[in-house]
Motif scaffolding. Structure first.
Motif, PDB file in Angstrom:
ATOM      1  N   GLU A 121      81.636 -17.738   2.747  1.00 20.11           N
ATOM      2  CA  GLU A 121      82.138 -17.142   3.692  1.00 20.11           C
ATOM      3  C   GLU A 121      82.707 -15.608   3.767  1.00 20.11           C
ATOM      4  OE1 GLU A 121      85.077 -20.119   4.872  1.00 20.11           O
ATOM      5  OE2 GLU A 121      83.557 -21.486   6.034  1.00 20.11           O
ATOM      6  N   SER A 122      83.266 -15.420   2.764  1.00 15.31           N
ATOM      7  CA  SER A 122      83.959 -14.032   2.678  1.00 15.31           C
ATOM      8  C   SER A 122      82.758 -13.154   2.425  1.00 15.31           C
ATOM      9  CB  SER A 122      84.656 -13.977   1.202  1.00 15.31           C
ATOM     10  OG  SER A 122      85.198 -12.731   0.876  1.00 15.31           O
ATOM     11  N   ARG A 123      81.750 -13.198   1.719  1.00 14.11           N
ATOM     12  CA  ARG A 123      80.424 -12.519   1.589  1.00 14.11           C
ATOM     13  C   ARG A 123      79.768 -12.316   2.921  1.00 14.11           C
ATOM     14  NH1 ARG A 123      78.070 -15.701  -3.170  1.00 14.11           N
ATOM     15  NH2 ARG A 123      76.219 -14.401  -2.437  1.00 14.11           N
ATOM     16  N   ASP A 163      84.217 -21.041   0.509  1.00 17.43           N
ATOM     17  CA  ASP A 163      85.086 -19.899   0.611  1.00 17.43           C
ATOM     18  C   ASP A 163      84.327 -18.518   0.192  1.00 17.43           C
ATOM     19  OD1 ASP A 163      87.015 -21.480   1.685  1.00 17.43           O
ATOM     20  OD2 ASP A 163      88.173 -21.275  -0.218  1.00 17.43           O
ATOM     21  N   SER A 164      83.772 -18.400  -1.040  1.00 20.14           N
ATOM     22  CA  SER A 164      83.109 -17.353  -1.402  1.00 20.14           C
ATOM     23  C   SER A 164      81.772 -16.884  -0.500  1.00 20.14           C
ATOM     24  CB  SER A 164      82.510 -17.298  -2.862  1.00 20.14           C
ATOM     25  OG  SER A 164      81.905 -16.402  -3.171  1.00 20.14           O
ATOM     26  N   ASP A 191      80.670  -7.365   8.968  1.00 19.13           N
ATOM     27  CA  ASP A 191      81.432  -6.138   9.100  1.00 19.13           C
ATOM     28  C   ASP A 191      80.707  -4.903   9.077  1.00 19.13           C
ATOM     29  OD1 ASP A 191      83.740  -7.446  10.068  1.00 19.13           O
ATOM     30  OD2 ASP A 191      84.678  -7.588   7.871  1.00 19.13           O
ATOM     31  N   ASP A 236      87.555  -2.961   3.747  1.00 17.19           N
ATOM     32  CA  ASP A 236      88.846  -3.353   3.076  1.00 17.19           C
ATOM     33  C   ASP A 236      89.631  -4.010   3.994  1.00 17.19           C
ATOM     34  OD1 ASP A 236      90.901  -3.771   1.245  1.00 17.19           O
ATOM     35  OD2 ASP A 236      91.371  -1.727   1.183  1.00 17.19           O
ATOM     36  N   GLY A 237      89.380  -5.021   4.207  1.00 20.37           N
ATOM     37  CA  GLY A 237      90.053  -5.838   5.296  1.00 20.37           C
ATOM     38  C   GLY A 237      89.792  -5.264   6.732  1.00 20.37           C
ATOM     39  N   ASP A 238      90.630  -4.707   7.331  1.00 21.72           N
ATOM     40  CA  ASP A 238      90.736  -4.308   8.838  1.00 21.72           C
ATOM     41  C   ASP A 238      90.101  -2.813   8.798  1.00 21.72           C
ATOM     42  OD1 ASP A 238      90.840  -6.809  10.119  1.00 21.72           O
ATOM     43  OD2 ASP A 238      92.990  -6.561  10.366  1.00 21.72           O
ATOM     44  N   ALA A 289      81.302 -12.468   6.036  1.00 25.56           N
ATOM     45  CA  ALA A 289      82.390 -11.841   6.943  1.00 25.56           C
ATOM     46  C   ALA A 289      81.974 -10.390   6.279  1.00 25.56           C
ATOM     47  CB  ALA A 289      83.558 -12.314   6.638  1.00 25.56           C
ATOM     48  N   GLU A 290      81.828  -9.922   5.193  1.00 29.22           N
ATOM     49  CA  GLU A 290      81.863  -8.515   4.856  1.00 29.22           C
ATOM     50  C   GLU A 290      80.549  -8.134   5.204  1.00 29.22           C
ATOM     51  OE1 GLU A 290      81.808  -5.481   0.895  1.00 29.22           O
ATOM     52  OE2 GLU A 290      82.376  -7.545   0.676  1.00 29.22           O
ATOM     53  N   GLU A 338      85.505 -23.831  -3.154  1.00 24.65           N
ATOM     54  CA  GLU A 338      85.372 -22.280  -3.706  1.00 24.65           C
ATOM     55  C   GLU A 338      84.113 -21.744  -3.657  1.00 24.65           C
ATOM     56  OE1 GLU A 338      88.295 -22.798  -7.862  1.00 24.65           O
ATOM     57  OE2 GLU A 338      86.195 -23.442  -7.698  1.00 24.65           O
TER      58      GLU A 338
END
Length: 161
Positions: A12-14, A9-10, A20, A101-103, A16-17, A6
């Motif tokens: 990796e998500s941060r 995953d958190s 971006d 927000d996503g793509d 990636a943002e 978890e």
């Protein structure tokens, strides 16, 4: 208590943002860099590269008094016109705020542009408001609109006085 997976995953998500957001800021910087010129070559020297920063049906507006350019063809032609109407220009931008927000993403960038027109020197300040889309080629503008807050003539054409 969160598990290792978890937390990973958190993270990796941060990450990636953040990547971006940085890629969108780099897109705005590339736009400015491709527009700038006049001291060692023309301004807006590569209209094709500039137009490719947009999605095919993108919108571009730098003058609220004129209709926006729609689609890469109109956007490219705007840059061709700017080569002669604004032969010297330098942009700066700061205070970016980007929300992903996503793509899709949206952003606001404060900016200043110094330019020469008809022999006079000018400065404008304001904000670019952008909508962005992730494509196979990376982030692109869906729309890029200048909201100019103030403009001033720094010097007038000496021949006009």
């Amino acid at each position: 208590m969160t598990t290792f997976e978890e937390r990973l995953d958190s993270l990796e998500s941060r990450l990636a943002e953040l990547e971006d957001v940085r890629a969108i800021e780099a897109l705005a910087a590339r736009y400015h860099s491709l527009c700038d010129g006049g001291w060692a070559g023309p301004s807006h020297a590569d209209p094709d590269a500039l137009a490719e920063l947009w999605v095919a049906d993108g919108v571009y507006c730098i003058n609220a008094a004129r209709p926006p350019c729609r689609g890469r063809g109109e956007i490219r032609e705007q840059f061709v016109r700017l080569q002669t109407s604004m032969p010297w220009i330098l942009h700066t931008f700061t205070n970016s705020v980007v929300e992903v927000d996503g793509d899709r993403a949206s952003g606001r960038f404060k900016g200043t542009a110094y330019y020469r027109r008809s022999g006079g020197s000018h400065v404008v300040v304001g904000e670019y408001v952008g909508e962005f889309v992730r494509t196979e080629d990376g982030w692109r503008f869906a729309s890029w609109v200048a909201d100019l807050a103030h403009g001033s003539v720094l010097s007038v054409d000496a021949d006009a006085s």
